[in-house]
Design a protein around this motif. Structure first.
Motif, PDB file in Angstrom:
ATOM      1  N   TYR A   1       2.981  19.207 -12.722  1.00 13.94           N
ATOM      2  CA  TYR A   1       4.130  19.821 -13.397  1.00 13.94           C
ATOM      3  C   TYR A   1       3.886  19.902 -14.903  1.00 13.94           C
ATOM      4  N   GLY A   2       3.404  18.798 -15.477  1.00  8.18           N
ATOM      5  CA  GLY A   2       3.119  18.776 -16.915  1.00  8.18           C
ATOM      6  C   GLY A   2       2.067  19.790 -17.309  1.00  8.18           C
TER       7      GLY A   2
ATOM      8  N   ALA B   1       1.484   7.009  -6.646  1.00  5.65           N
ATOM      9  CA  ALA B   1       0.344   7.830  -7.066  1.00  5.65           C
ATOM     10  C   ALA B   1       0.609   9.303  -6.769  1.00  5.65           C
ATOM     11  N   THR B   2       1.168   9.576  -5.612  1.00  2.00           N
ATOM     12  CA  THR B   2       1.490  10.962  -5.248  1.00  2.00           C
ATOM     13  C   THR B   2       2.514  11.544  -6.217  1.00  2.00           C
ATOM     14  N   GLY B   3       3.543  10.763  -6.523  1.00  2.49           N
ATOM     15  CA  GLY B   3       4.540  11.214  -7.495  1.00  2.49           C
ATOM     16  C   GLY B   3       3.929  11.466  -8.862  1.00  2.49           C
TER      17      GLY B   3
ATOM     18  N   ASN C   1       1.476  10.773 -17.120  1.00  2.00           N
ATOM     19  CA  ASN C   1       1.215  10.753 -15.689  1.00  2.00           C
ATOM     20  C   ASN C   1      -0.265  10.716 -15.346  1.00  2.00           C
ATOM     21  N   SER C   2      -1.118  11.190 -16.219  1.00  2.00           N
ATOM     22  CA  SER C   2      -2.548  10.999 -15.964  1.00  2.00           C
ATOM     23  C   SER C   2      -2.891   9.520 -16.128  1.00  2.00           C
TER      24      SER C   2
ATOM     25  N   PHE D   1       0.821  -1.213   0.000  1.00  2.00           N
ATOM     26  CA  PHE D   1       0.000   0.000   0.000  1.00  2.00           C
ATOM     27  C   PHE D   1       0.861   1.272   0.000  1.00  2.00           C
ATOM     28  N   PRO D   2       1.879   1.373   0.893  1.00  2.00           N
ATOM     29  CA  PRO D   2       2.706   2.595   0.887  1.00  2.00           C
ATOM     30  C   PRO D   2       3.400   2.856  -0.453  1.00  2.00           C
ATOM     31  N   THR D   3       3.845   1.794  -1.109  1.00  2.00           N
ATOM     32  CA  THR D   3       4.517   1.961  -2.403  1.00  2.00           C
ATOM     33  C   THR D   3       3.577   2.590  -3.423  1.00  2.00           C
ATOM     34  N   TYR D   4       2.354   2.089  -3.494  1.00  2.00           N
ATOM     35  CA  TYR D   4       1.399   2.615  -4.468  1.00  2.00           C
ATOM     36  C   TYR D   4       0.926   4.021  -4.103  1.00  2.00           C
TER      37      TYR D   4
END
Length: 84
Positions: free
Chosen positions: A53-54, A44-46, A66-67, A37-40
């Motif tokens: 940014y895009g 997702a946050t990144g 990224n979308s 869960f933390p990895t995803y």
């Protein structure tokens, strides 16, 4: 088409495609026990920051990539919450 453009097309396509088997497997088996869960959440946050940014830069490649990644990652997160 030059080499930089080709690399710029292939890289996001492979990144997006790499998440599809995981989404499919979670959807098909209704199991997410072994997914971190933390990895995803971090991914997702990144992706959402990259998407922002895009948008701010007006870069369609970054926006599209990224979308797409955010949607796939959030799908996995939602399945993790639902199936765990």
């Amino acid at each position: 088409m030059n080499l930089v453009t080709i690399i710029g097309i292939i890289a996001p396509i492979l990144s997006i495609i790499s998440f599809i088997p995981q989404v499919y497997k979670c959807w098909k088996t209704k199991r997410t026990k072994d997914i971190s869960f933390p990895t995803y959440i971090l991914f997702a946050t990144g992706s959402l920051f990259w998407l922002t940014y895009g948008i701010l830069k007006g870069d369609l490649s970054i926006i599209f990539t990224n979308s797409s990644l955010a949607i796939l990652t959030l799908t996995i997160i939602l399945m993790k919450v639902k199936y765990d």
